[in-house]
Design an enzyme around this catalytic site. Structure first.
Site, PDB file in Angstrom:
ATOM      1  N   ASP A 188       0.740  -1.236  -0.103  1.00 52.92           N
ATOM      2  CA  ASP A 188      -0.099   0.119   0.031  1.00 52.92           C
ATOM      3  C   ASP A 188       0.853   1.394  -0.186  1.00 52.92           C
ATOM      4  OD1 ASP A 188      -2.957   1.181   0.954  1.00 52.92           O
ATOM      5  OD2 ASP A 188      -1.298   2.393   1.972  1.00 52.92           O
ATOM      6  N   ILE A 234      -5.364   2.225  -0.336  1.00 51.00           N
ATOM      7  CA  ILE A 234      -5.214   1.817  -1.452  1.00 51.00           C
ATOM      8  C   ILE A 234      -5.626   0.174  -1.270  1.00 51.00           C
ATOM      9  CG2 ILE A 234      -3.585   1.066  -3.533  1.00 51.00           C
ATOM     10  CD1 ILE A 234      -3.857   3.864  -3.259  1.00 51.00           C
ATOM     11  N   ASP A 235      -5.235  -0.377  -0.367  1.00 54.25           N
ATOM     12  CA  ASP A 235      -5.632  -1.756  -0.013  1.00 54.25           C
ATOM     13  C   ASP A 235      -6.909  -1.904   0.177  1.00 54.25           C
ATOM     14  OD1 ASP A 235      -3.047  -3.167  -0.180  1.00 54.25           O
ATOM     15  OD2 ASP A 235      -2.795  -3.141   1.927  1.00 54.25           O
ATOM     16  N   VAL A 236      -7.790  -0.801   1.135  1.00 52.17           N
ATOM     17  CA  VAL A 236      -9.009  -0.864   1.396  1.00 52.17           C
ATOM     18  C   VAL A 236      -9.852  -0.629   0.201  1.00 52.17           C
ATOM     19  CG1 VAL A 236     -10.914   0.367   2.460  1.00 52.17           C
ATOM     20  CG2 VAL A 236      -8.708  -0.240   3.720  1.00 52.17           C
ATOM     21  N   GLY A 286      -9.904  -3.786  -2.130  1.00 50.55           N
ATOM     22  CA  GLY A 286     -10.705  -4.641  -1.812  1.00 50.55           C
ATOM     23  C   GLY A 286     -12.229  -4.434  -2.266  1.00 50.55           C
TER      24      GLY A 286
END
Length: 420
Positions: free
Chosen positions: A153, A185-187, A190
């Site tokens: 991220d 970015i990760d969230v 997802g």
């Protein structure tokens, strides 16, 4: 808010084999689990998902003492069942292929090609289950010069330009590139991944076939730039860091008051006129420099020079009370603790307390209940259900394998072989 019995979720009957770990993949599968899917999370025997150890902070047990379980894991793994399987073990691979044959969805975030050696890549699993929706999440996608690189991220926040527009300007105190306070970015990857999976499941109703989904953190980071990317593409000029001000709106930022700061988010000329009247300066709304949003943006410094002494004449609470019934967006800048104590947050039941162990089970080590944040998805007919807290490592291994048709003897043999 505590869990309660609800109608079957929108995704009831959908089986998800979750081979992901850390955040982007687990965030995706938690969305599916919240909506009623049966998500089986596969973890490494002995250690599990990396985030089980990403602490402090750690969860506390029933006596209020810290455990060795990191709270990070609890953010993105509720409503799932945890099993431990060693996918490097031949019997573990065979077991996972057997599960994939009955699954609707597989989610994984291994490096490009990383699962092919185990016979768990899309082509291998599609051969035994043509209806399978298979979602791969990587840093940079399945092709291109960076495809083989690991992606994180923070790295992608820097690469996509997000850090170049986050934080104070260089000439300001504390100026310089700044990451967002959560792994955004990760969230968002997802969230995009769960959207893509839902679309693929819908398409399968017509075609009868699953498909492959290629999700990349970098792709998401570029998409997340939204209006800032659009501005660059329209003008060729790269946006710069502006702290808490907005490149296209004014006043739209934090402002100092007598005892702290408030956030003023004025999005149109009517709101500005109402603010001016409430502040005792209706003439600002008639001033050619400030009468329109475009003019206010161009004369931002002059506007703030007028506003600053007026804002500092009242406390933050006084400004919020003054403006809240005049349709002028104004609010506090809370800490996370203050946010959870906010009356609207409490009224919406956004803090959850979920049981890890069912009543008939003997509690294992660690906490029996885990606090979390409620899903923002509010469906009237098929609401989100909160069935269980993020699981203990391998909590459901025997349960899931029994459902797969294995008896106690077979499970014991797999455990003895090191496959579980």
């Amino acid at each position: 808010m505590t869990p309660s019995a609800t109608a079957p979720g929108a995704l009831a009957g959908i089986k998800v084999l979750d081979l992901s770990r850390v955040l982007a993949g687990p965030w995706c599968t938690q969305q599916l689990a919240d909506l009623g899917a049966d998500v089986v999370k596969v973890e490494r025997p002995g250690s599990g998902d990396d985030t089980r150890h990403w602490g402090p902070p750690f969860l506390h047990d029933a006596a209020g003492q810290p455990t060795t379980e990191a709270s990070y894991y609890s953010a993105c793994n509720r409503n799932k069942r945890s099993i431990t399987v060693d996918m490097a073990h031949p019997e573990g691979q065979a077991l996972l292929r057997r599960m994939a044959a009955e699954a609707d969805v597989v989610v994984e975030n291994f490096k490009v090609g990383g699962l092919k050696q185990y016979g768990l890549d899309y082509e291998s699993l599609r051969a035994i289950n043509p209806r399978l929706v298979y979602c791969s999440i990587t840093g940079f996608g399945q092709d291109g010069p960076y495809a083989e690189r690991a992606g994180y991220d923070l790295m992608v926040q820097a690469m996509c330009g997000l850090m170049s527009i986050t934080g104070p300007a260089d000439e300001q105190p504390g100026g310089g590139p700044l990451k967002v306070g959560v792994a955004v970015i990760d969230v968002v990857t997802g969230l995009y991944a769960s959207n893509a999976i839902l679309a693929a499941l819908h398409a399968r109703q017509a075609s009868g076939l699953g498909q492959y989904i290629d999700m990349a953190l970098l792709d998401t980071g570029m998409a997340l730039l939204a209006n800032q990317a659009a501005g660059y593409l329209a003008t060729g000029e790269a946006p710069q860091r502006m702290g808490n001000t907005h490149p296209s709106l004014a006043p739209y930022q934090d402002l100092r008051t007598r005892d702290g700061h408030v956030l003023l988010a004025i999005g149109n000329d009517g709101q500005f006129a109402r603010f001016c009247a409430a502040a005792g300066h209706p003439e600002w709304a008639e001033d050619p420099r400030f009468a329109t949003n475009t003019a206010r943006v161009r004369h931002r410094e002059a506007l703030l020079a007028c506003m600053a002494p007026v804002l500092q004449a009242r406390t933050s609470a006084e400004w919020i009370a003054l403006l809240q019934d005049k349709a002028v967006p104004c609010g506090p800048i809370n800490t996370i603790a203050q946010a959870f104590d906010d009356p609207q947050v409490r009224a919406r039941g956004l803090r959850l307390e979920l049981p890890r162990w069912r009543a008939h089970e003997s509690p294992g080590p660690g906490p029996t209940h885990i606090a979390g944040v409620a899903s923002p998805l509010r469906l009237s007919a098929t609401p989100v259900s909160y069935r269980n807290a993020p699981p203990a490592l391998g909590q459901h291994t025997d349960e899931v394998l029994h459902e797969l048709g294995l008896d106690a003897t077979a499970i014991a043999a797999l455990r003895a072989s090191g496959a579980l």
